[in-house]
Design a protein around this motif. Structure first.
Motif, PDB file in Angstrom:
ATOM      1  N   UNK A  71      21.064  54.776  10.057  1.00  0.00           N
ATOM      2  CA  UNK A  71      21.364  53.409  10.496  1.00  0.00           C
ATOM      3  C   UNK A  71      20.861  52.453   9.418  1.00  0.00           C
ATOM      4  N   UNK A  72      21.790  51.757   8.783  1.00  0.00           N
ATOM      5  CA  UNK A  72      21.483  51.020   7.564  1.00  0.00           C
ATOM      6  C   UNK A  72      20.426  49.943   7.763  1.00  0.00           C
ATOM      7  N   UNK A  73      19.680  49.691   6.715  1.00  0.00           N
ATOM      8  CA  UNK A  73      18.610  48.702   6.745  1.00  0.00           C
ATOM      9  C   UNK A  73      19.076  47.325   6.301  1.00  0.00           C
ATOM     10  N   UNK A  74      20.281  47.255   5.780  1.00  0.00           N
ATOM     11  CA  UNK A  74      20.820  45.977   5.315  1.00  0.00           C
ATOM     12  C   UNK A  74      22.190  45.767   5.937  1.00  0.00           C
ATOM     13  N   UNK A  75      22.491  44.540   6.278  1.00  0.00           N
ATOM     14  CA  UNK A  75      23.706  44.248   7.041  1.00  0.00           C
ATOM     15  C   UNK A  75      24.987  44.450   6.236  1.00  0.00           C
ATOM     16  N   UNK A  76      24.885  44.520   4.919  1.00  0.00           N
ATOM     17  CA  UNK A  76      26.084  44.702   4.104  1.00  0.00           C
ATOM     18  C   UNK A  76      26.286  46.162   3.699  1.00  0.00           C
ATOM     19  N   UNK A  77      25.449  47.051   4.227  1.00  0.00           N
ATOM     20  CA  UNK A  77      25.529  48.470   3.900  1.00  0.00           C
ATOM     21  C   UNK A  77      25.910  49.255   5.150  1.00  0.00           C
ATOM     22  N   UNK A  80      33.624  53.502  13.281  1.00  0.00           N
ATOM     23  CA  UNK A  80      33.415  52.064  13.096  1.00  0.00           C
ATOM     24  C   UNK A  80      32.412  51.504  14.103  1.00  0.00           C
ATOM     25  N   UNK A  81      32.224  52.187  15.205  1.00  0.00           N
ATOM     26  CA  UNK A  81      31.322  51.712  16.251  1.00  0.00           C
ATOM     27  C   UNK A  81      29.897  51.582  15.723  1.00  0.00           C
ATOM     28  N   UNK A  82      29.301  50.413  15.948  1.00  0.00           N
ATOM     29  CA  UNK A  82      27.926  50.189  15.546  1.00  0.00           C
ATOM     30  C   UNK A  82      27.716  49.799  14.103  1.00  0.00           C
ATOM     31  N   UNK A  83      28.799  49.717  13.329  1.00  0.00           N
ATOM     32  CA  UNK A  83      28.646  49.299  11.937  1.00  0.00           C
ATOM     33  C   UNK A  83      28.220  47.830  11.865  1.00  0.00           C
ATOM     34  N   UNK A  84      27.442  47.452  10.865  1.00  0.00           N
ATOM     35  CA  UNK A  84      27.056  46.047  10.726  1.00  0.00           C
ATOM     36  C   UNK A  84      28.283  45.145  10.573  1.00  0.00           C
ATOM     37  N   UNK A  85      28.283  44.033  11.273  1.00  0.00           N
ATOM     38  CA  UNK A  85      29.434  43.125  11.226  1.00  0.00           C
ATOM     39  C   UNK A  85      29.686  42.620   9.802  1.00  0.00           C
ATOM     40  N   UNK A  86      28.622  42.364   9.062  1.00  0.00           N
ATOM     41  CA  UNK A  86      28.794  41.871   7.691  1.00  0.00           C
ATOM     42  C   UNK A  86      29.504  42.913   6.839  1.00  0.00           C
ATOM     43  N   UNK A  87      29.106  44.171   6.974  1.00  0.00           N
ATOM     44  CA  UNK A  87      29.761  45.232   6.209  1.00  0.00           C
ATOM     45  C   UNK A  87      31.229  45.360   6.593  1.00  0.00           C
ATOM     46  N   UNK A  88      31.526  45.314   7.892  1.00  0.00           N
ATOM     47  CA  UNK A  88      32.911  45.429   8.342  1.00  0.00           C
ATOM     48  C   UNK A  88      33.767  44.307   7.784  1.00  0.00           C
ATOM     49  N   UNK A  89      33.209  43.093   7.759  1.00  0.00           N
ATOM     50  CA  UNK A  89      33.942  41.960   7.197  1.00  0.00           C
ATOM     51  C   UNK A  89      34.231  42.155   5.718  1.00  0.00           C
ATOM     52  N   UNK A  90      33.239  42.636   4.989  1.00  0.00           N
ATOM     53  CA  UNK A  90      33.411  42.901   3.559  1.00  0.00           C
ATOM     54  C   UNK A  90      34.500  43.948   3.341  1.00  0.00           C
ATOM     55  N   UNK A  91      34.471  45.000   4.150  1.00  0.00           N
ATOM     56  CA  UNK A  91      35.456  46.075   4.004  1.00  0.00           C
ATOM     57  C   UNK A  91      36.868  45.582   4.309  1.00  0.00           C
ATOM     58  N   UNK A  92      37.019  44.813   5.375  1.00  0.00           N
ATOM     59  CA  UNK A  92      38.346  44.308   5.742  1.00  0.00           C
ATOM     60  C   UNK A  92      38.899  43.374   4.678  1.00  0.00           C
ATOM     61  N   UNK A  93      38.052  42.489   4.173  1.00  0.00           N
ATOM     62  CA  UNK A  93      38.517  41.572   3.117  1.00  0.00           C
ATOM     63  C   UNK A  93      38.870  42.340   1.851  1.00  0.00           C
TER      64      UNK A  93
END
Length: 203
Positions: free
Chosen positions: A57-63, A154-167
């Protein structure tokens, strides 16, 4: 340690993707081999844990989280970083330093961890995200975003990371890349991507 050593010695280096897949499948199909691989992976993920967490479980929201991902998906991502299909300053270098058995062991280890949902901050947007997920994502990633085989969880992934991936998918050139995610992300607005990310992060 003896069991781990025996498991490692039985893994003959493979040059082809088919041999690598066969080796991974053999490990996952045998309880003793899977446990040995898990223990060896736990020893090897010290560096990975700084970003992805010892429990995946990642320690940073973009990971991204690695916990509970299918081992085949995790292994395939290592291969993509190694051959340049995916690029990341840290991961591209790291993947090239790991042996085949190390890549398998790390994939097995993280696949056995428990993913922990994060808290979404906007219930209204999350509700909208649930509808978007059902239309655009559930067919490949599962009705609960749990993923399977080479489709990521995708469940539980950090929202910031998901946004980065989608963009990132939205910006890909379709003449150079053939992932279906280009078409999925291409029709989503920034607000819809945020709603989708907030829904998924709390699953």
């Amino acid at each position: 340690m003896i069991v781990v050593g025996l498991a490692a010695s039985s893994m003959v280096s493979a040059s082809s993707a088919d041999d690598a897949m066969s080796q991974l499948n053999a490990v996952m199909a045998d309880d003793a081999k899977r446990q040995a691989s898990y223990e060896a992976g736990h020893e090897r993920i010290r560096f990975c844990g700084y970003c992805h967490g010892e429990d995946g479980n990642s320690k940073r929201e973009y990971i991204p989280n690695l916990a509970a991902q299918h081992p085949l998906y995790l292994f395939n991502q290592f291969e993509k970083f190694r051959d340049g299909t995916r690029e990341d300053y840290v991961m591209s270098k790291l993947a090239k330093t790991l042996s085949l058995e190390e890549r398998i062991n790390i994939a097995v280890y993280y696949s056995q961890q428990t993913a922990k949902p994060r808290t979404g901050s906007d219930p209204t947007n999350a509700d909208a995200g649930e509808k978007l997920f059902a239309v655009h994502c559930a067919g490949c990633h599962g009705d609960k975003a749990q993923g399977f085989r080479d489709m990521p969880r995708l469940a539980g992934q950090p929202a910031e990371y998901l946004g980065i991936a989608l963009r990132g998918f939205k910006e890909l050139d379709p003449t150079k890349h053939n992932t279906p995610m280009i078409g999925v992300a291409g029709v989503l607005s920034e607000r819809e991507m945020r709603a989708l990310a907030l829904y998924l992060t709390a699953l």
